[in-house]
Motif scaffolding. Structure first.
Motif, PDB file in Angstrom:
ATOM      1  N   TYR A  84       0.830  -1.201   0.000  1.00  0.00           N
ATOM      2  CA  TYR A  84       0.000   0.000   0.000  1.00  0.00           C
ATOM      3  C   TYR A  84       0.871   1.259   0.000  1.00  0.00           C
ATOM      4  O   TYR A  84       0.554   2.242  -0.695  1.00  0.00           O
ATOM      5  N   LYS A  85       1.960   1.218   0.748  1.00  0.00           N
ATOM      6  CA  LYS A  85       2.828   2.385   0.832  1.00  0.00           C
ATOM      7  C   LYS A  85       3.509   2.662  -0.496  1.00  0.00           C
ATOM      8  O   LYS A  85       3.585   3.821  -0.939  1.00  0.00           O
ATOM      9  N   GLU A  86       4.021   1.610  -1.145  1.00  0.00           N
ATOM     10  CA  GLU A  86       4.673   1.793  -2.444  1.00  0.00           C
ATOM     11  C   GLU A  86       3.671   2.286  -3.489  1.00  0.00           C
ATOM     12  O   GLU A  86       3.996   3.144  -4.322  1.00  0.00           O
ATOM     13  N   GLN A  95       2.991   6.009  -2.726  1.00  0.00           N
ATOM     14  CA  GLN A  95       4.127   6.870  -3.071  1.00  0.00           C
ATOM     15  C   GLN A  95       4.267   7.021  -4.580  1.00  0.00           C
ATOM     16  O   GLN A  95       4.575   8.111  -5.079  1.00  0.00           O
ATOM     17  N   HIS A 123      -3.701   5.854  -0.821  1.00  0.00           N
ATOM     18  CA  HIS A 123      -3.660   4.742   0.134  1.00  0.00           C
ATOM     19  C   HIS A 123      -5.057   4.168   0.341  1.00  0.00           C
ATOM     20  O   HIS A 123      -5.237   2.943   0.448  1.00  0.00           O
TER      21      HIS A 123
END
Length: 741
Positions: free
Chosen positions: A389-391, A394, A407
């Motif tokens: 989710y973070k990648e 970003q 997100h």
């Protein structure tokens, strides 16, 4: 009497604010002299901009004339009220004594002239009536003269009509209640034998006070009510002073008969709407509890074919699979709010659909219609074929989409709940075609331009609503109906932006309130009043149409509304209802369509406490129990041993026969009992020779053997002519030979 047309006497109790000019008679989009300035130039146009300067000037002139007539009417009513206040006692008693002797609460020109002449009015009576009768209805109601006393008297009349059966019954009940209430007071106030009692044929003032309080009158102001009914000013009420009760009793009886059945239907409809809200809310809670975001539940269990639409049969199948025990039919009606026969994700979760559509629009602007593969390739820099989710957030932030919103999008797209995003998770973006309004921004100017086009083509918002936007008369206009209406009125502006201005809650449905709040308020107030008094608009129209002509002109409609106690703006209501151009005549279809409308206190305005109360009702429990019967249950069956199975032949088997393929034919008859529910023996008890296992009954069968039979024998019968005896003897000899053979 004193005063005249040129110099009215203003009482301190009179206030010119009581006779304000109603704005509903002015032409929409134009102003009067007060609004445009002292020079009398053309007014600025708010909604409608005519192409012809002559049309604008004509509309301004009409508004000026209407304002002048209304100002004259207000002045005449103020003068008439001031003249009545010079008399002693309540104004309504003077009205009944000199003008309205039938106590119908309305008078015509003849009664108006006769009453003022009896009171020795020195002014211009006909001129005053002309100013008052600006709408040519030839009627004047008392509540137009004194709204406060008129409201009190209407409330008292309606209370009497629902408590008594006629003038004599009212007089008798008031006497009885007053005697019962004053017995204790009289014994305490005077010694025995000295109590003062009023005559039996008259109701004294104190008796009226005690009787009304004992019978449950809560409207107050008993002295004013007594003074109104004491027409003879003798300090008491006779039975002849209550003749207005006959009309009120008949009216109340007719209203009760008309509303008895319709009120029940109206309550059932309102309850059904609330149950739809409960079912939809519970269904969403269950999906979120089991799957998380609603889009994840949509892809995993609801939209299994990936078409981004859900049919009725698919919903019922899913409800059985997930063991949802609510009312599935009620749930479907709540989901398919536009009646299209299919529901979409934006109808299930409009806010989540708006977020995903914004993300899709951002990706569409960069990578085109087939954006899933290049988008994932752009975000997967290390070729891991999956993104956390973070990648994911970003990478989207580097491309211009906010990280926090990205997100949330990732949690929606992860329909497997794998805590990561894979390439096929984005494939839904290539298939989904969200409506344009999901990604549109509110455009106030486009909304005003759309309303101006409606007025230009239809002349009135209500006529435009019924003929172009809400053809099925449900007070609900979907996005597709809105786009068709825009094409019909040739609106070429920002249609999605105008829709977002009207659809503030993103429900995909708008009502008349979004287009014309004033007319919608008139309709809703009238509908609530009609539902409460008559049980529906159809019943109300029949009650207001005593001549059975299936039509009501303005005078009849106004008179009926005033008589039955409607307190709204009748002039504006009639103008909004009269949409067929029938020369100021209402027909049944122009009123009955309100029966299909939903009031504002619908399922969307229910609080969590209301939802909890509705869930605890017996009807909700019963509906859930009915649908729970169809849900699959985990049951432990005790199966027999392998030696107990006796399969039938596969030739023409019955529908319940084991090891035979069933083609799908069904009947309404009773189902066959499964084989394993019948008593059978197990493998240890199987003894073929003791006869404990009996063969299942079968139809008798015949077979042809393969052994050769005896050769056929030839029978020789002698000819009758070769016999020497008679023919009879020859026949007997032949038969004997046959029998021997």
């Amino acid at each position: 009497g004193s005063g005249g047309r040129d110099g009215p006497m203003i009482s301190p109790k009179c206030n010119s604010a009581d006779f304000e000019t109603p704005p509903d008679l002015l032409i929409p989009g134009f102003a009067t002299d007060e609004d445009s300035g002292a020079d009398g130039d053309e007014a600025s146009v708010d909604l409608l901009t005519p192409t012809s300067r002559l049309g604008r000037r004509t509309a301004c002139i009409k508004n000026k004339q209407a304002s002048a007539r209304l100002a004259s009417r207000s002045k005449a009513l103020l003068e008439f009220r001031s003249f009545l206040l010079e008399r002693n006692g309540p104004m309504l008693r003077t009205w009944f004594s000199f003008f309205d002797k039938t106590q119908a609460a309305r008078i015509g020109h003849k009664e108006f002239r006769t009453g003022l002449s009896s009171l020795r009015y020195n002014g211009d009576i006909d001129g005053m009536w002309t100013d008052i009768n600006h709408d040519n209805s030839d009627e004047l109601f008392f509540d137009e003269v004194d709204a406060e006393q008129g409201k009190l008297w209407t409330k008292f009349r309606r209370w009497c009509g629902s408590h008594f059966e006629g003038p004599r019954d009212m007089f008798r009940e008031l006497k009885r209640a007053a005697a019962a209430a004053s017995e204790m007071q009289e014994q305490r106030s005077a010694p025995p034998g000295q109590q003062m009692r009023a005559p039996q044929d008259i109701l004294a003032e104190q008796e009226v006070y005690l009787a009304l309080d004992a019978l449950g009158w809560t409207g107050g102001d008993e002295p004013t009510i007594f003074a109104i009914m004491d027409l003879s000013c003798e300090g008491g009420i006779y039975s002849r002073d209550l003749k207005w009760m006959d009309v009120e009793v008949r009216r109340n009886l007719m209203k009760e008969n008309a509303s008895k059945h319709a009120m029940k239907m109206s309550a059932q409809k309102a309850k059904h709407m609330k149950m739809c809200a409960v079912a939809l809310n519970d269904f969403k809670l269950m999906l979120r509890r089991q799957y998380g975001p609603l889009f994840r539940a949509w892809r995993r269990v609801l939209d299994q074919d990936g078409s981004m639409t859900l049919q009725r049969a698919e919903l019922f199948k899913v409800c059985r699979q997930i063991n949802w025990t609510g009312n599935m039919r009620t749930l479907w009606k709540a989901l398919d709010n536009d009646g299209s026969g299919a529901t979409t994700f934006e109808e299930l979760d409009p806010h989540g659909a708006r977020l995903l559509s914004e993300f899709r629009s951002w990706a569409l602007g960069i990578w085109g219609t087939k954006m899933s593969a290049p988008l994932f390739k752009e975000l997967d820099n290390h070729n891991k074929r999956k993104l956390s989710y973070k990648e994911f957030a970003q990478g989207c932030d580097r491309g211009g989409f906010p990280m926090q919103r990205a997100h949330v999008v990732a949690t929606h797209l992860d329909w497997r709940a794998a805590k990561c995003i894979q390439e096929d998770d984005l494939s839904v973006l290539d298939i989904w075609r969200p409506p344009d309004w999901l990604i549109a921004l509110p455009n106030e100017s486009a909304a005003e331009e759309f309303k101006a086009c409606l007025l230009k083509k239809y002349g009135h918002f209500v006529r435009a609503w019924r003929q172009a936007m809400d053809k099925d008369n449900t007070n609900r206009c979907s996005w597709y109906e809105f786009t068709h209406a825009a094409k019909r009125i040739k609106f070429t502006g920002d249609v999605p932006g105008a829709w977002v201005v009207f659809d503030t809650d993103l429900s995909g449905i708008i009502s008349l309130r979004a287009i014309d709040p004033v007319s919608s308020t008139h309709f809703m107030d009238f509908k609530r009043w009609v539902d409460q008094e008559f049980g529906g608009c159809r019943y109300a129209f029949k009650a207001m149409d005593p001549h059975k002509t299936n039509s009501l002109n303005f005078r009849e409609f106004r008179s009926a509304c005033r008589s039955y106690g409607y307190q709204g703006d009748i002039t504006s209501l009639f103008a909004s209802l009269d949409q067929h151009g029938n020369k100021h005549v209402l027909i049944l279809d122009e009123v009955a369509f309100l029966d299909d409308w939903d009031t504002d206190d619908g399922p969307g305005n229910l609080s969590p406490d209301d939802l909890e109360v509705l869930r605890s009702t017996p009807e909700a429990a019963a509906s859930g129990a009915r649908d729970a019967k169809a849900a699959p249950k985990t049951t432990l069956f005790v199966t027999p041993g392998p030696g107990a199975y006796d399969f039938n032949s596969s030739f023409a088997p019955a529908p319940g026969t084991a090891c035979a393929r069933h083609g799908g034919a069904f009947s309404m008859g009773a189902r066959l009992q499964p084989l394993w529910t019948k008593p059978h023996v197990g493998p240890l008890d199987y003894r073929p020779n003791d006869g404990s296992i009996s063969a299942r009954p079968r139809k008798p069968a015949w077979a042809f053997g393969d052994a050769r039979g005896p050769p056929p024998q030839v029978l020789h019968i002698p000819h009758l002519a070769s016999h020497r005896g008679s023919p009879a003897a020859a026949v007997q000899a032949a038969m004997a030979g046959i029998a021997k053979t």
